[in-house]
Enzyme design. Structure first.
Site, mmCIF file in Angstrom:
data_model
loop_
_atom_site.group_PDB
_atom_site.id
_atom_site.type_symbol
_atom_site.label_atom_id
_atom_site.label_comp_id
_atom_site.label_asym_id
_atom_site.label_seq_id
_atom_site.Cartn_x
_atom_site.Cartn_y
_atom_site.Cartn_z
ATOM 1 N N ASP A 156 0.663 -1.137 0.097
ATOM 2 C CA ASP A 156 -0.111 0.017 -0.090
ATOM 3 C C ASP A 156 1.051 1.777 0.731
ATOM 4 O OD1 ASP A 156 -2.427 1.956 0.188
ATOM 5 O OD2 ASP A 156 -2.936 0.555 2.148
ATOM 6 N N HIS A 230 -7.626 -0.246 -9.947
ATOM 7 C CA HIS A 230 -7.612 0.045 -8.202
ATOM 8 C C HIS A 230 -6.562 1.228 -8.795
ATOM 9 C CE1 HIS A 230 -8.075 1.997 -4.436
ATOM 10 N NE2 HIS A 230 -6.722 1.647 -4.424
#
Length: 325
Positions: A156, A230
């Protein structure tokens, strides 16, 4: 320190740009009605720097810090100064299938350290200082998971700006001169449907995220007009090719015994419009209808936006108190 245009940024900015830590607490509170509650809240937020020193001295290498964000409804309760130019409540975003919800929040505290006990002790003392003035709207304990991965198994924050881009994308400059050195932060608490996610193959997961799972390599974009990954929907680029970055300080959270697995999204930006555009692309789709398929497995339960003033502005609230009588 300078921003992307070469303008100097006050060194008194809050610790927005601090490196990722191993532990964090994300605390959102609402201020109760009345002058007394506002006065207590003001005293607490203006004393955060001293509280960080009091707790952090136990282990300076653990890098304890706390960023304070102030919501639009709380700003006039704490100061007579004009509101920052782009501060406004988080607006819900309704897409064809999923919705980015807006939830209450007057103050946001982003507490970070490499030791959880320091985060815990800081929050304990902070809430003691706020006693009788606020109600806790959301409280989440985050942790670093392996090599900065989320609970879905992917790294992330890969797209975070670095170097000179970091200041230019995250710190307010001369466009709002009284609040130079500040930033905006939007927070959301997402919970994941891990059973449904694990039912997918690794290739299906990678197609949704737009990166390989094992080595974090970016995949090619899908053809224009089709379902985007995404990583593509979360990238904001102007027609002239100018890219607007945000600083993500997301962290996993969860309780396996309760079946809770999630990600606390924390996005800092020079303008909240950058994050608004990102969420619009994710929830509505780009093109419209082709929404972010990650949302089929990750549901936002909260959403709120705050202004993060520089330290001089934050500490100056004590002498700029409004007359609420």
């Amino acid at each position: 320190m300078t921003d992307a245009s070469g303008d100097r940024v006050p060194i008194e900015a809050q610790s927005v740009l601090a490196p990722l830590t191993r532990s964090a607490i994300f605390l959102v509170v609402t201020i109760r009605e009345g002058t007394a509650a506002a006065d207590i809240a003001r005293d607490a937020v203006t004393g955060v720097s001293d509280l960080v020193k009091s707790v952090g001295f136990r282990d300076l290498d653990a890098r304890l810090s706390c960023v304070v964000g102030i919501g639009a409804a709380a700003w006039p309760l704490l100061t007579s100064q004009p509101m920052p130019a782009q501060l406004r409540p988080f607006t819900p975003i309704g897409g064809p299938v999923h919705t980015a919800v807006s939830t209450p929040g007057d103050l946001f505290f982003h507490i970070r350290a490499d030791r959880f006990d320091l985060c815990f002790e800081f929050e304990r003392l902070l809430l003691s200082a706020l006693d009788g003035a606020v109600d806790v709207a959301d409280e989440v304990t985050g942790f670093r998971y392996f090599d900065a991965r989320d609970l879905l198994g992917f790294v992330d924050g890969t797209a975070n700006p670095v170097g000179s881009e970091l200041v230019g994308d995250v710190i307010v400059g001369d466009e709002d001169a009284p609040y130079r050195g500040g930033s905006y932060v939007t927070v959301q608490r997402y919970v994941h449907d891990m059973a449904a996610w694990r039912a997918l193959s690794s290739e299906q997961q990678e197609a949704i995220m737009g990166r390989t799972k094992a080595d974090n390599v970016e995949l090619d974009d899908a053809p224009a007009g089709t379902q985007s990954a995404h990583k593509t929907l979360a990238t904001i680029t102007d027609p002239d090719g100018t890219e607007h970055g945000i600083l993500r300080d997301n962290m996993p959270f969860g309780q396996p015994g309760a079946g809770e697995f999630g990600t606390y999204f924390t996005g800092y930006a020079r303008s909240p419009q950058t994050i608004d555009r990102m969420l619009l692309r994710m929830f509505v789709g780009f093109p419209a209808g082709a929404y972010d398929r990650l949302l089929d497995f990750s549901t936002p339960l909260t959403g709120s936006t705050y202004f993060v003033p520089s330290l001089p502005v934050l500490e100056g609230l004590a002498v700029e108190a409004p007359d609420l009588t």
